[in-house]
Structures are given as structure tokens and as C-alpha cells.
Design an enzyme around this catalytic site. Structure first.
Site, PDB file in Angstrom:
ATOM      1  N   ASP A  58       0.835  -1.200   0.000  1.00 10.56           N
ATOM      2  CA  ASP A  58       0.000   0.000   0.000  1.00 10.56           C
ATOM      3  C   ASP A  58       0.870   1.250   0.000  1.00 10.56           C
ATOM      4  OD1 ASP A  58      -2.432   1.310  -0.102  1.00 10.56           O
ATOM      5  OD2 ASP A  58      -2.593   1.464   2.077  1.00 10.56           O
TER       6      ASP A  58
ATOM      7  N   TYR B 189       1.242   5.678  -0.555  1.00 13.87           N
ATOM      8  CA  TYR B 189       0.820   6.862   0.216  1.00 13.87           C
ATOM      9  C   TYR B 189       0.866   8.040  -0.754  1.00 13.87           C
ATOM     10  CZ  TYR B 189       0.861   9.335   4.823  1.00 13.87           C
ATOM     11  OH  TYR B 189       0.559  10.067   5.955  1.00 13.87           O
TER      12      TYR B 189
ATOM     13  N   HIS C  74      -3.538  13.904   1.441  1.00 18.63           N
ATOM     14  CA  HIS C  74      -3.751  13.002   2.583  1.00 18.63           C
ATOM     15  C   HIS C  74      -2.530  13.030   3.507  1.00 18.63           C
ATOM     16  CE1 HIS C  74      -4.901   9.455   4.888  1.00 18.63           C
ATOM     17  NE2 HIS C  74      -3.755   8.886   4.566  1.00 18.63           N
TER      18      HIS C  74
ATOM     19  N   ARG D 279       2.399  16.115  13.377  1.00 17.17           N
ATOM     20  CA  ARG D 279       3.548  17.035  13.407  1.00 17.17           C
ATOM     21  C   ARG D 279       3.121  18.363  12.786  1.00 17.17           C
ATOM     22  NH1 ARG D 279       4.914  12.171  11.160  1.00 17.17           N
ATOM     23  NH2 ARG D 279       4.411  13.071   9.136  1.00 17.17           N
TER      24      ARG D 279
ATOM     25  N   GLU E 230     -10.249   3.858   4.088  1.00 16.40           N
ATOM     26  CA  GLU E 230      -9.351   4.671   3.264  1.00 16.40           C
ATOM     27  C   GLU E 230      -9.752   4.469   1.808  1.00 16.40           C
ATOM     28  OE1 GLU E 230      -5.209   3.992   4.263  1.00 16.40           O
ATOM     29  OE2 GLU E 230      -5.364   5.354   5.984  1.00 16.40           O
TER      30      GLU E 230
ATOM     31  N   GLU F  83      -9.204   4.278  -1.809  1.00 15.77           N
ATOM     32  CA  GLU F  83      -8.016   4.050  -2.634  1.00 15.77           C
ATOM     33  C   GLU F  83      -8.404   3.349  -3.932  1.00 15.77           C
ATOM     34  OE1 GLU F  83      -4.597   2.406  -0.691  1.00 15.77           O
ATOM     35  OE2 GLU F  83      -5.167   3.157   1.298  1.00 15.77           O
TER      36      GLU F  83
ATOM     37  N   ASP G  50      -8.738   0.430   2.283  1.00 14.33           N
ATOM     38  CA  ASP G  50      -7.734   0.015   3.271  1.00 14.33           C
ATOM     39  C   ASP G  50      -8.280   0.331   4.666  1.00 14.33           C
ATOM     40  OD1 ASP G  50      -5.406  -0.560   4.665  1.00 14.33           O
ATOM     41  OD2 ASP G  50      -4.455   1.351   4.172  1.00 14.33           O
TER      42      ASP G  50
ATOM     43  N   ARG H 212      -7.693   3.302  13.753  1.00 11.03           N
ATOM     44  CA  ARG H 212      -6.779   4.408  14.065  1.00 11.03           C
ATOM     45  C   ARG H 212      -6.203   4.326  15.473  1.00 11.03           C
ATOM     46  NH1 ARG H 212      -5.630   5.569   9.008  1.00 11.03           N
ATOM     47  NH2 ARG H 212      -7.417   6.319   7.815  1.00 11.03           N
TER      48      ARG H 212
ATOM     49  N   GLN I 173      -3.531   1.600  15.285  1.00 18.75           N
ATOM     50  CA  GLN I 173      -2.465   2.129  14.435  1.00 18.75           C
ATOM     51  C   GLN I 173      -1.635   3.192  15.167  1.00 18.75           C
ATOM     52  OE1 GLN I 173      -4.087   4.092  10.964  1.00 18.75           O
ATOM     53  NE2 GLN I 173      -2.105   4.465  10.027  1.00 18.75           N
TER      54      GLN I 173
ATOM     55  N   LYS J 104      -4.084  -2.321  10.411  1.00 11.11           N
ATOM     56  CA  LYS J 104      -4.426  -2.361   8.984  1.00 11.11           C
ATOM     57  C   LYS J 104      -4.716  -3.774   8.472  1.00 11.11           C
ATOM     58  CE  LYS J 104      -3.169   1.934   7.545  1.00 11.11           C
ATOM     59  NZ  LYS J 104      -3.991   2.805   6.692  1.00 11.11           N
TER      60      LYS J 104
ATOM     61  N   THR K  38      -8.655  -5.739   4.035  1.00  9.13           N
ATOM     62  CA  THR K  38      -8.618  -4.770   2.933  1.00  9.13           C
ATOM     63  C   THR K  38      -9.676  -5.268   1.960  1.00  9.13           C
ATOM     64  OG1 THR K  38      -6.236  -4.530   3.211  1.00  9.13           O
ATOM     65  CG2 THR K  38      -7.171  -3.720   1.138  1.00  9.13           C
TER      66      THR K  38
ATOM     67  N   THR L 179      -4.517   6.577   0.305  1.00 17.54           N
ATOM     68  CA  THR L 179      -5.774   7.308   0.440  1.00 17.54           C
ATOM     69  C   THR L 179      -5.814   8.507  -0.508  1.00 17.54           C
ATOM     70  OG1 THR L 179      -5.710   6.698   2.754  1.00 17.54           O
ATOM     71  CG2 THR L 179      -7.307   8.375   2.140  1.00 17.54           C
TER      72      THR L 179
ATOM     73  N   GLU M 216      -9.678  12.283   8.464  1.00 13.51           N
ATOM     74  CA  GLU M 216      -9.575  13.649   7.952  1.00 13.51           C
ATOM     75  C   GLU M 216     -10.918  14.373   7.987  1.00 13.51           C
ATOM     76  OE1 GLU M 216      -6.959  13.438   4.152  1.00 13.51           O
ATOM     77  OE2 GLU M 216      -7.490  11.405   4.725  1.00 13.51           O
TER      78      GLU M 216
HETATM   79 MN    MN Z   1      -3.828   3.021   2.953  1.00 11.58          MN
END
Ligand code: MN
Length: 431
Positions: free
Chosen positions: A133, A135, A140, A149, A205, A207, A239, A243, A246, A259, A263, A366, A380
Site C-alpha cells: 500500500d 501513500y 492526505h 507534526r 481509506e 483508494e 484500506d 486508528r 495504528q 491495517k 482490505t 488514500t 480527515e
Molecule cells: Mn492506505
């Protein structure tokens, strides 16, 4: 200029809103509800029907160069078929187009062999050896990065290489199957000891999946100019992500149990050839042109992107009971969301000599759009769970509840092209 639709003798394929017109011809695997052997068959979707390869022997004249491929399809060997050359794939598409076209006047023997899509159980379209997978949406990566951050949301490598983690192939499910809410270790807040319980921050997610056709040998990277030769087709991919699991487990090695419990994918592989009319120049939303040579190629710039529209609907148990329609929670566009192209994902994955095999699946990551309302996850859309989204019937969601059914659809539509669709990826959460 409206392209004239190529008409099929399967009349449902001629509906302008149909996902599976003659221009699409996606591949899938299925078994018949009344077949006790549960044998996996290979077919091509046309309108609301399936052309079942296991029933065609003796009914069709297979051109000599396609006979080996035809046998594989008859015998359920999809991965072998995917591993064949692009010339064979092209020849098969031309032959099927002729076979299913209205201009083919000798279809009477095939017609009774067509199967109704509503009467089959769809399976994974091929054996998926490995699943990775990526990114690939910078929007995203930026919005999720901001939660963790605020000062430096994007990691320093983000604009230089397509980031990915190795996913779990064995827990890939298809549309229609139930997704069981995972339990796992998590903690309420920093400094507190962790505990083990069912996830309370279950998310999706949005995708797309990329299926690999011909593989490469271990130790032999696929350069950019050959990357598209290994691209077989695409599906919708969800996906599923817990959270809370994770967030606690993810440092320092990345996604694992948050995860790999499931899927889900849509069951039809829309081929590279069907997607060709929806190609466009590859651009980046930040216009950053700084890319190392091994991830560049003029063809990738000219035609590397594909315009695919994505939609996500949520149907809660309460909506279902009240007979209310599912609620559109987001929509997005692949070519706008993605910072990297499919060719770059393939080249990056093999740049160290790693071998891809036919049937391997790459998730794009995502596909959040640039605007917050086009985000591809509830993480999000609900701002980390702080601002629940309000559904049409007044219900709220920060994350998914048991009984919620998520429906993802994707399609390609341009004014001068025949619309093609991916079907749907529809899965319900159970406890
Ligand atoms: Mn993903």
C-alpha cells in the site's frame, strides 16, 4: 464531439449509465450459487451479465494466437493469463469486442450461456501473492501529518519517492463480504498504560488498487520506460484502518495490526486498455519538478495520469431500517489526488531489484483531494474525531459503527468518451 457508443447485442450494456459497456470488458472471478463444487470461473462483465469462459468451448472460433490464453481462462488460471504479453491481452480484447458486438450476427449460441451478475458470488479476481500500500496523495499525507507534526507535516522524503508499506494479502476480501471490527492494544492518552479492547476508531481509506500483469525477475528493476508494460488493470480498494490500534503500535516500524485485519476490493479488474481514453498529462499540485532521473520518463509526463472519479456513500443501520438512501460523505478524483503515477509506483517498488509477480496488488494510498471535503478517510473528514460529520438523517459519525455499510464507486467520464465504471466496493461492519 460525442464518441458513438459501440453497441452490443447484450442490450443492458448499451445504457449510457452502465458501468460495463463494450468499451470496458473488465475481468472477474466468480462461482455460481447453484454450483455445489464452488468452482471458480473467469468471466468478463458486459452490461448486467457475465461472459463465462468455462461455458464457451465449442461455441466460439478462437483465433489461433489466442488459443493458449483462451485455455487458461477456461481453466480458471487468471494469474497465468495476466502474465501473458500485452499483444495477447490486446488481441483478446479485440476478439471479445467483436464477439459481444451487435455486428456479430452469430451470437445465438452464446447468449443462453451468459450469467446474470445478480446471481453469482464474486471472488477475488486472481490469486494475490503480495499486496503493497502506497501513500500517493500529498493532500492526505499533509492533513494526516499535520495532526501528528503540525510544524512539519510532510516527511522529508515525501516529494522524492513514493512511500509504501508491505500490506497483508491473505486478509484481502471482496465487495459484499462483512468486515469484522478488530480488537487490539491501544491507550487512551500519553502517559497512561495501554489496554486491549475492540477498536473505537474504525475508519476507511478511499483508494484504487493496481494489478500487476507480467512480473519481473528478482534483481532486475523495472525502468520507467517499461513500467506500464507490467500494469494490467485497476480496482477500487478500501484500506480499512483502526486508528487507535495504528496510533499506538505504529512507531517506529509503521502499519501492522491496525491495517491487516481486512482490505476490501471491488471484484472487477478494469484493464489498462479500457482506461486508455482517460489518460492525461501528469502534473503535480505544487508544480514541483524535482524528481530523480530513475523516476522520470517523457511518456509519464505526457500521459501518466488517469482521470478516475471516486465516490463514497455511507449507509447506517438506522438508514437501512428507515428505507433511506445512503449518504454521500466524500468524493475525489484520482489524477488530482495522486502525487505519483502508477508507472512511478511500479518502478520505485522494483528499483532495488524486488520482484513483482502477476496478480500482485498495489494500493495507491488514500486519495484525498486538495479540499478538506474531498478527504478519503473519516480521520480527515472528522478532523481526528474532533468534529463529527452530520449525516442527512441527523446521525453523526467520527468513526464507523457496527452495521455501517460503506459503498465506494469509481468511474471514468469525459464529454468525448464512452463512460466506463468499476462497479462498487460495498462492505458492512460487524462486531
Ligand atoms: Mn492506505
Amino acid at each position: 464531439m460525442q464518441t458513438t457508443k459501440n453497441l452490443s447485442w447484450v442490450t443492458s450494456a448499451n445504457d449510457p449509465n452502465c458501468d460495463f459497456p463494450l468499451e470496458n470488458l473488465p475481468w472477474g472471478s466468480f462461482c455460481l450459487a447453484n454450483d455445489a463444487s464452488n468452482r471458480a470461473r473467469i468471466g468478463v462483465a458486459i452490461g448486467n451479465k457475465i461472459l463465462d469462459f468455462s461455458t464457451l468451448e465449442g461455441l466460439v472460433d478462437v483465433p489461433h494466437p489466442l488459443q493458449e490464453a483462451f485455455l487458461m481462462l477456461q481453466n480458471g488460471q487468471m494469474n497465468h493469463y495476466m502474465n501473458l504479453s500485452q499483444e495477447v491481452h490486446h488481441g483478446m480484447r479485440m476478439w471479445l469486442t467483436h464477439l459481444l458486438s451487435k455486428s456479430n450476427t452469430s451470437f445465438q449460441e452464446i447468449e443462453p450461456k451468459l450469467v446474470n451478475q445478480s446471481e453469482v458470488k464474486m471472488l477475488k479476481p486472481c490469486f494475490i501473492h503480495d499486496y503493497t500500500d502506497f501513500y500517493a496523495s500529498i493532500h492526505h499525507a499533509t492533513s494526516v501529518g499535520k495532526m501528528l507534526r503540525p510544524d512539519a507535516p510532510l516527511s522529508p522524503n515525501y516529494k522524492w519517492l513514493p512511500i509504501a508499506y508491505h500490506g497483508r494479502a491473505s486478509s484481502i476480501q471482496v465487495s459484499g463480504e462483512k468486515v469484522k471490527r478488530p480488537s487490539g492494544q491501544m491507550r487512551a492518552s500519553e502517559g497512561k498504560p495501554p489496554y486491549f479492547r475492540p477498536s473505537r476508531r474504525l475508519d476507511f481509506e478511499l483508494e484504487l488498487g493496481v494489478f500487476i500483469g507480467a512480473g519481473n525477475n528478482l534483481g532486475e528493476p523495472i525502468p520507467m520506460e517499461q513500467a506500464e508494460d507490467h500494469f494490467f488493470g485497476m480496482c477500487i480498494l478500501n484500506d480499512w484502518s483502526a486508528r487507535d490500534i495504528q496510533g499506538w503500535e505504529g512507531q517506529p516500524l509503521g502499519p501492522f495490526l491496525g491495517k491487516n485485519f481486512s482490505t476490501t476490493i471491488s471484484p472487477w479488474i478494469v484493464t489498462k486498455e479500457a482506461l486508455a481514453p482517460f489518460r492525461k498529462a501528469w502534473t503535480r499540485s505544487d508544480n514541483n519538478q524535482e524528481i530523480l532521473d530513475y523516476l522520470q520518463h517523457p511518456e509519464n509526463l505526457a500521459n501518466g495520469a488517469i482521470e478516475i472519479h471516486l465516490e463514497v456513500d455511507l449507509e447506517t443501520a438506522a438508514m437501512r431500517e428507515a428505507g433511506l438512501p445512503a449518504y454521500r460523505i466524500t468524493q475525489s478524483e484520482f489524477s488530482e489526488a495522486a502525487y505519483w503515477t502508477i508507472a512511478q509506483l511500479i518502478t520505485q517498488h522494483t528499483s532495488n531489484g524486488c520482484n513483482l509477480q502477476s496478480g500482485d496488488l498495489l494500493g495507491t494510498g488514500t486519495l484525498s483531494g486538495i479540499n478538506p471535503e474531498n478527504a478519503g478517510s473519516l480521520l480527515e473528514l472528522s478532523q481526528g474525531g474532533k468534529k463529527p460529520i452530520i449525516l442527512a438523517n441527523g446521525q453523526e459519525r467520527s468513526f464507523l459503527e457496527d452495521g455501517d455499510e460503506l459503498i465506494i464507486r469509481a468511474y471514468c467520464q469525459l464529454p468525448n468518451q464512452v463512460r466506463i465504471g468499476f462497479g462498487e466496493c460495498r462492505n458492512r461492519i460487524i462486531s
